[in-house]
Design an enzyme around this catalytic site. Structure first.
Site, mmCIF file in Angstrom:
data_model
loop_
_atom_site.group_PDB
_atom_site.id
_atom_site.type_symbol
_atom_site.label_atom_id
_atom_site.label_comp_id
_atom_site.label_asym_id
_atom_site.label_seq_id
_atom_site.Cartn_x
_atom_site.Cartn_y
_atom_site.Cartn_z
ATOM 1 N N ASP A 47 26.387 74.965 59.047
ATOM 2 C CA ASP A 47 25.007 75.449 59.095
ATOM 3 C C ASP A 47 24.971 76.882 59.610
ATOM 4 O OD1 ASP A 47 22.289 75.266 58.712
ATOM 5 O OD2 ASP A 47 21.872 74.369 60.661
ATOM 6 N N LYS A 67 26.068 81.372 55.063
ATOM 7 C CA LYS A 67 26.398 80.614 53.851
ATOM 8 C C LYS A 67 27.643 81.156 53.157
ATOM 9 C CE LYS A 67 22.775 78.877 55.381
ATOM 10 N NZ LYS A 67 22.971 77.902 56.475
ATOM 11 N N GLU A 106 13.423 73.377 55.734
ATOM 12 C CA GLU A 106 12.811 72.983 56.997
ATOM 13 C C GLU A 106 11.374 73.493 57.148
ATOM 14 O OE1 GLU A 106 15.835 74.017 56.412
ATOM 15 O OE2 GLU A 106 16.592 75.422 57.917
ATOM 16 N N ASP A 116 24.374 72.301 55.137
ATOM 17 C CA ASP A 116 22.931 72.490 55.064
ATOM 18 C C ASP A 116 22.597 73.725 54.219
ATOM 19 O OD1 ASP A 116 20.244 72.124 55.519
ATOM 20 O OD2 ASP A 116 20.249 73.077 57.497
ATOM 21 N N ASN A 117 21.346 73.759 53.742
ATOM 22 C CA ASN A 117 20.799 74.921 53.024
ATOM 23 C C ASN A 117 21.593 75.300 51.783
ATOM 24 O OD1 ASN A 117 20.306 76.066 56.301
ATOM 25 N ND2 ASN A 117 18.592 75.550 54.956
#
Length: 264
Positions: free
Chosen positions: A191, A194, A249, A219-220
């Protein structure tokens, strides 16, 4: 003349009020990139200037004001409420947090690694579900974020289960075995930046920190997005991957988590 100026001022104020409270919030709810630009590029800087504090400091203040000390769930709830109703922040959040909870409970790791601590939200979320003798190591590059995270984790009463390590993940991962006397991780939560997902995954492999069955949860992967990571784990015979669709989120914009099991 004065009345004309006053009328212009009133109309301008009304327009700004509508934009700030209704139109912009409605627009960013459904667009991930608009949400990131509005909250992270514009609004955060304005609030930093007007309040004389940083977003992590404001989140810590919300926890201290609204959460019960020693109660991890109340800390999570306080952050979720603040970020949904007061000021957005890039935590994994309440929607994707339920997926994180489910995967973590399924894995039941003895040793977990988190890359990207930020304010400690996901650290608290992970640590509260760990069994009594399990540990979480969480890596944060920004020392100011790490300082806030330590306070939030301690407020949740989880400081004995969580170790925060400051520095660049690329520098710290090769030192994990020697520093912590561990063989491998059972669970890894990605997280952080990236563009570090693929290099750090490869580094974990090269350093022997992934065992057969280790679960990586990223995540993401849709917003802001990690296309190179998805390409790597989905086309790699050493991984078995599954995508969990969700939302960015505290918005309605598309996002999701990628669960990848290391096959050895």
């Amino acid at each position: 003349m004065l009345l004309s100026l006053l009328a212009v001022a009133v109309v301008s104020a009304a327009v700004l009020y509508v934009l700030y409270h209704w139109l912009i919030p409605a627009a960013v709810q459904n667009s991930g990139w608009l949400a990131l630009i509005w909250h992270d590029v514009i609004l955060e800087r304005v609030l930093n200037i007007t309040t004389g504090s940083s977003r992590p400091q404001r989140i810590l203040k919300a926890v201290q004001k609204n959460a019960t000390k020693g109660d991890p769930q109340s800390v999570i709830s306080a952050i979720d409420y603040y970020c949904r109703h007061k000021e957005w922040a890039m935590n994994v959040g309440d929607d994707k947090g339920l997926i994180l909870d489910s995967v973590l409970t399924e894995v039941n790791p003895s040793m977990a690694l988190e890359l990207g601590t930020y304010c400690g939200y996901s650290s608290v979320r992970i640590a509260r579900l760990l069994s009594p003798n399990s540990k979480l190591i969480t890596v944060e590059f920004n020392p100011a974020f790490a300082a806030i995270a330590r306070q939030i984790i301690a407020y949740a009463g989880l400081q004995d289960k969580v170790t925060i390590v400051e520095g660049a993940s690329g520098d710290l991962i090769p030192k994990m075995k020697e520093r912590f006397g561990l063989k491998s991780f059972d669970f890894v939560f990605l997280d952080h930046w990236k563009d570090r997902y693929v290099p750090d995954t490869k580094l974990l492999e090269d350093c022997g920190l992934l065992r057969k069955g280790t679960v990586l949860l990223a995540d993401n992967v849709i917003c802001p997005g990690a296309p190179e990571y998805l390409k790597y784990v989905r086309n790699n015979p050493r991984y078995e991957s599954r995508y969990y669709p969700s939302v960015l989120e505290y918005t309605k914009a598309e996002d999701g988590l990628e669960k990848s099991v290391f096959l050895g």
